[in-house]
Motif scaffolding. Structure first.
Motif, PDB file in Angstrom:
ATOM      1  N   THR A  70       0.827  -1.391  -0.065  1.00  0.00           N
ATOM      2  CA  THR A  70       0.040  -0.051   0.062  1.00  0.00           C
ATOM      3  C   THR A  70       0.821   1.240  -0.009  1.00  0.00           C
ATOM      4  O   THR A  70       1.868   1.188   0.503  1.00  0.00           O
ATOM      5  CB  THR A  70      -0.829  -0.215   1.241  1.00  0.00           C
ATOM      6  N   ALA A  91      -6.290   2.390   3.660  1.00  0.00           N
ATOM      7  CA  ALA A  91      -7.428   2.870   2.528  1.00  0.00           C
ATOM      8  C   ALA A  91      -7.030   4.225   1.967  1.00  0.00           C
ATOM      9  O   ALA A  91      -6.649   5.269   2.569  1.00  0.00           O
ATOM     10  CB  ALA A  91      -8.857   3.004   2.831  1.00  0.00           C
ATOM     11  N   THR A 103      -5.300   2.837  -2.987  1.00  0.00           N
ATOM     12  CA  THR A 103      -5.379   1.165  -2.603  1.00  0.00           C
ATOM     13  C   THR A 103      -6.155   0.844  -1.467  1.00  0.00           C
ATOM     14  O   THR A 103      -5.864   1.695  -0.516  1.00  0.00           O
ATOM     15  CB  THR A 103      -3.961   0.255  -2.787  1.00  0.00           C
ATOM     16  N   ILE A 104      -7.054  -0.022  -1.353  1.00  0.00           N
ATOM     17  CA  ILE A 104      -7.922  -0.318   0.091  1.00  0.00           C
ATOM     18  C   ILE A 104      -7.478  -1.756   0.244  1.00  0.00           C
ATOM     19  O   ILE A 104      -7.805  -2.632  -0.430  1.00  0.00           O
ATOM     20  CB  ILE A 104      -9.561  -0.221  -0.200  1.00  0.00           C
ATOM     21  N   ASN A 105      -6.665  -2.064   1.244  1.00  0.00           N
ATOM     22  CA  ASN A 105      -6.386  -3.148   1.645  1.00  0.00           C
ATOM     23  C   ASN A 105      -7.193  -3.596   2.806  1.00  0.00           C
ATOM     24  O   ASN A 105      -7.165  -2.803   3.909  1.00  0.00           O
ATOM     25  CB  ASN A 105      -5.002  -3.521   1.875  1.00  0.00           C
ATOM     26  N   LYS A 130     -17.039  -2.452   1.759  1.00  0.00           N
ATOM     27  CA  LYS A 130     -16.048  -1.447   1.165  1.00  0.00           C
ATOM     28  C   LYS A 130     -16.963  -0.572   0.249  1.00  0.00           C
ATOM     29  O   LYS A 130     -16.959   0.606   0.336  1.00  0.00           O
ATOM     30  CB  LYS A 130     -14.903  -2.097   0.564  1.00  0.00           C
ATOM     31  N   GLY A 143     -14.514   1.059  -5.971  1.00  0.00           N
ATOM     32  CA  GLY A 143     -12.967   0.642  -5.384  1.00  0.00           C
ATOM     33  C   GLY A 143     -11.970   1.032  -6.327  1.00  0.00           C
ATOM     34  O   GLY A 143     -12.296   1.430  -7.272  1.00  0.00           O
ATOM     35  N   ASP A 147      -7.135  -2.579  -5.268  1.00  0.00           N
ATOM     36  CA  ASP A 147      -7.715  -3.219  -3.658  1.00  0.00           C
ATOM     37  C   ASP A 147      -7.618  -4.682  -3.774  1.00  0.00           C
ATOM     38  O   ASP A 147      -7.552  -5.603  -4.506  1.00  0.00           O
ATOM     39  CB  ASP A 147      -9.247  -3.017  -3.704  1.00  0.00           C
TER      40      ASP A 147
END
Length: 301
Positions: A70, A91, A103-105, A130, A143, A147
């Motif tokens: 990320t 996020a 990026t959303i991890n 999400k 998203g 992600d």
């Protein structure tokens, strides 16, 4: 499950069965999960090798791991705990297209076991949560292109979460609430100009009505909950629920069910024991009880 973090990496250690949509993902038995911060202009031909180097560089074997990358600072990590479900979220949504670093991890850990099919259903549930969070915040996309989700449970878990993890199941509802709230909080932290000292911790409490409570050692309204001078480094106990009756008790909840209560446990509130665990991050509960005994400390009120 045990988690800790360095300046750039979240480490989650244990004996897991896990599913990952991230780097070199799939379904496997693993011992290490990571989420690592990288520069926004980061390029790497072998991201799996890059993650492996981080893991081995910290003294862990590379025989079983899943990792995520990320551009979000690890101090903006949000950790949400709801019963036996814990969510770790970073996020960034600077740009939802491939040219941007957004990026959303999301990493979901369950202290209860589940079949592989339920883990995959949990990925779907988490993705729905999400999307709901992004819509709640007024974003018009579901998203970013990078992600990723990891779902893991303890292979030695004594209890099962059930056969399914959809949004109307108990584990699904817990994870959905963690992620819907967690993605919003993580985005706000990433976009804020406030420099934080550490990741943010939230717990779903039913005291005084169901609500989310953010915990901070700097301004805790409950300090001291046991004694002045206590350590609060492990207010979110990595052993909960330990079911060790030398430390805690089974009590009746508002619903009439028996729940594990650790309100009388002093073990990790002793500064010497907390320091011991930070130095020996994979020490077991018996190791800590022995350390407390060596220090002549009382482990329960």
């Amino acid at each position: 499950m045990r988690f800790f973090y360095t300046k750039n990496t979240l480490f989650i250690r244990g004996n897991f069965r896990a599913a990952s949509t991230g780097v070199a993902g799939g379904i496997s038995d693993i011992n290490t999960i990571t989420n690592s911060s990288v520069p926004k202009n980061f390029e790497c031909e072998d991201p799996a090798g890059y993650i492996r180097d981080i893991i081995t560089g910290n003294g862990y074997g590379d025989d079983g791991f899943f990792g995520l990358l990320t551009a979000v600072n690890m101090k903006d990590l949000c950790i949400f705990s709801c019963g036996y479900i814990t969510a770790f979220i970073t996020a960034g949504v600077t740009n939802p297209n491939p040219q941007g670093p957004g990026t959303i991890n999301i990493i979901i850990h369950s202290a209860k076991s589940m079949p592989d099919s339920a883990m995959l259903e949990m990925v779907k549930t988490v993705t729905e949560a999400k999307t709901a969070a992004l819509f709640d915040m007024g974003y018009k996309f579901t998203g970013t292109t990078t992600d990723a989700v990891i779902v893991a449970y303890d292979r030695d878990a004594a209890e099962s979460a059930g056969m399914y993890c959809g949004t109307f199941t108990e584990p699904g509802m817990k994870a959905y609430e963690c992620v819907r709230m967690g993605v919003k909080e993580a985005i706000l932290r990433n976009e804020s100009k406030v420099v934080r000292k550490r990741p943010s911790f939230f717990i779903h409490s039913t005291i005084g009505g169901a609500h989310w409570m953010e915990w901070s050692p700097d301004s805790c309204e409950y300090y001291p909950c046991h004694f002045k001078g206590q350590a609060c480094d492990f207010c979110y106990c990595p052993f909960y629920p330990c079911h060790d009756e030398q430390l805690g008790d089974w009590i009746d909840s508002a619903s009439g069910k028996k729940v594990w209560a650790c309100t009388r446990c002093l073990l990790l509130h002793h500064p010497k024991v907390a320091k011991y665990l930070k130095k020996n991050q994979e020490a077991g509960l018996e190791d800590l009880k022995d350390a407390a005994k060596d220090y002549g400390l009382k482990i329960r009120e």
